[in-house]
Design an enzyme around this catalytic site. Structure first.
Site, PDB file in Angstrom:
ATOM      1  N   HIS A  72     -11.494   2.901   0.706  1.00  0.00           N
ATOM      2  CA  HIS A  72     -10.079   2.548   0.778  1.00  0.00           C
ATOM      3  C   HIS A  72      -9.822   1.305  -0.065  1.00  0.00           C
ATOM      4  CE1 HIS A  72      -8.723   4.735   4.725  1.00  0.00           C
ATOM      5  NE2 HIS A  72      -9.253   5.543   3.819  1.00  0.00           N
ATOM      6  N   TYR A 201      -1.167   0.195  10.153  1.00  0.00           N
ATOM      7  CA  TYR A 201      -0.972  -0.711  11.285  1.00  0.00           C
ATOM      8  C   TYR A 201       0.530  -0.839  11.494  1.00  0.00           C
ATOM      9  CZ  TYR A 201      -5.862  -2.228  10.757  1.00  0.00           C
ATOM     10  OH  TYR A 201      -7.232  -2.284  10.676  1.00  0.00           O
ATOM     11  N   PRO A 293     -10.020  -5.768  18.122  1.00  0.00           N
ATOM     12  CA  PRO A 293     -10.312  -4.819  17.043  1.00  0.00           C
ATOM     13  C   PRO A 293      -9.266  -4.767  15.942  1.00  0.00           C
ATOM     14  CG  PRO A 293      -9.522  -3.659  18.986  1.00  0.00           C
ATOM     15  CD  PRO A 293      -9.691  -5.094  19.396  1.00  0.00           C
ATOM     16  N   LYS A 297     -13.223  -6.415  12.611  1.00  0.00           N
ATOM     17  CA  LYS A 297     -14.239  -7.417  12.303  1.00  0.00           C
ATOM     18  C   LYS A 297     -15.474  -7.356  13.200  1.00  0.00           C
ATOM     19  CE  LYS A 297     -11.924  -9.031   8.977  1.00  0.00           C
ATOM     20  NZ  LYS A 297     -12.315  -8.480   7.665  1.00  0.00           N
ATOM     21  N   TYR A 385      -9.228  -9.026   4.940  1.00  0.00           N
ATOM     22  CA  TYR A 385      -9.496  -7.666   5.408  1.00  0.00           C
ATOM     23  C   TYR A 385     -10.750  -7.093   4.757  1.00  0.00           C
ATOM     24  CZ  TYR A 385      -8.337  -3.152   7.455  1.00  0.00           C
ATOM     25  OH  TYR A 385      -8.367  -1.992   8.206  1.00  0.00           O
TER      26      TYR A 385
END
Length: 392
Positions: A72, A201, A293, A297, A385
């Site tokens: 991704h 998200y 979550p 991480k 990220y």
């Protein structure tokens, strides 16, 4: 029996470290109280930071990840029904993440351990640590009904927040920092194609939602829920309906529904213990810290711990140099707290809190709008990220 390093716990931290030490020529034995099937079957994270994927490659355990994982280069954020993409690959100069489930990572680590002769003892019962304040620690346990003793130079606790290793540290020798969130995540697995090519998200007035995947045909979805919810109150039809609402009409139009085969509710919390070392005992992974979550991480932090600890142990065991193990805790915690900050910020941004006022909700939306149109804000999110550098 004797070894140089006793590793307690065969989760990601323990098994990555075992392979690193094996590659470096350091003797280590892993003790795990559960069965391989149990450890391998735990449904956990699915996003690997660049550093985690790179370590798998360095250990020569990346073949199946490269064949089956999904790269991704971006991530999507949603609010007020709209979804926008953050191009992480461009913003970070080429970095990506790999979508590859923790279950698959554990299978690869265990298979490689068997092939390479990395010793792992499953169903090790009544594990206890002795002499961790001395230079001659040892571990006792029972296996197959027989009492055993393992003498070693160092002990590494990778057995989670409720394991024997953290409990072996005397009261007053550590400090815990903790935040418990007033909600949980209701998650399902379903053999349906993902709603989008990359994760979404979503911030919605009803609460947070996450659309993720394990493969091109298996999806992992989450909904924020209260801690007193019961799985029985969430039949599949209700889950799919609520997910469609929270993702918004644009994403919901591509949503494929189907029966779930796994459904669970997980509470969210942040915690860190300091220091991550007590004399000859070192903590890594969940034994030292927990993250919500939201930022993906958890497993990645466990890997970064042992990426720092592994070379330090090698230097100590092979060359008698103690600088690395002496500074391990401080170096690991520097990265841990940065990851905790990102997970706390992202969780605060995307969830609805019970005491949230209209002003607070407007501030969330304003920040999301700012991120949407600010290259600087998107870059900061992207850098965190994909994973901050590991200072080994």
């Amino acid at each position: 029996m004797r070894t140089q390093v006793a590793i307690i716990g065969a989760g990601p931290a323990g098994m990555f470290l075992a392979h690193m030490l094996h590659q470096a020529g350091v003797e280590a034995i892993v003790l795990e109280r559960r069965t391989r099937a149990y450890v391998e079957g735990r449904v956990r994270a699915g996003v690997l930071e660049r550093g985690t994927a790179a370590l798998l490659a360095r250990l020569g355990i990346d073949a199946r990840m490269n064949a089956e994982g999904i790269v991704h280069g971006g991530v999507n954020l949603g609010y007020d029904g709209a979804v926008f993409r953050i191009d992480m690959q461009t913003l970070t100069g080429g970095d990506t993440v790999m979508v590859y489930g923790q279950q698959e990572v554990m299978r690869d680590l265990f298979d490689a351990a068997e092939a390479r002769g990395v010793p792992v003892t499953f169903e090790a019962e009544d594990v206890a640590l002795h002499g961790i304040d001395s230079d001659r620690p040892h571990v006792t346990y029972r296996h197959g009904g027989e009492a055993r003793r393992l003498d070693c130079d160092l002990v590494v606790g990778c057995d989670g927040q409720h394991g024997v290793c953290r409990a072996a540290i005397p009261a007053g020798a550590q400090e815990m920092f903790e935040r418990v969130y007033p909600f949980g995540w209701l998650g399902i697995l379903a053999d349906v194609p993902p709603v989008a090519e990359e994760l979404i998200y979503a911030n919605h007035a009803h609460g947070f939602a996450l659309a993720s995947m394990r493969s091109h045909t298996r999806s992992r979805y989450y909904l924020q829920c209260s801690l007193d919810e019961r799985i029985e109150d969430w039949p599949d039809e209700r889950f799919w309906d609520e997910l469609a609402v929270r993702l918004g009409p644009e994403a919901a139009a591509s949503l494929t529904r189907g029966p779930s085969f796994e459904k669970s509710i997980a509470p969210l919390r942040s915690s860190v213990v300091e220091p991550m070392r007590h004399h000859r005992l070192f903590l890594a992974g969940d034994a030292a810290h927990i993250v919500p979550p939201t930022g993906a991480k958890g497993m990645n932090l466990a890997v970064s711990d042992v990426a720092i600890l592994g070379p330090a142990i090698e230097a100590f065991c092979r060359h008698g140099r103690s600088e690395g193990i002496d500074t391990y805790s401080a170096r690991a915690l520097a990265r841990v707290w940065k990851a905790e900050r990102f997970s706390w910020w992202f969780t605060s941004l995307m969830h609805r809190f019970p005491d949230m006022r209209p002003f607070d909700r407007r501030m969330q939306v304003a920040e999301l709008a700012y991120i949407r149109h600010s290259v600087a804000a998107q870059t900061a999110l992207a850098e965190n990220y994909v994973g901050l550098p590991i200072e080994a």
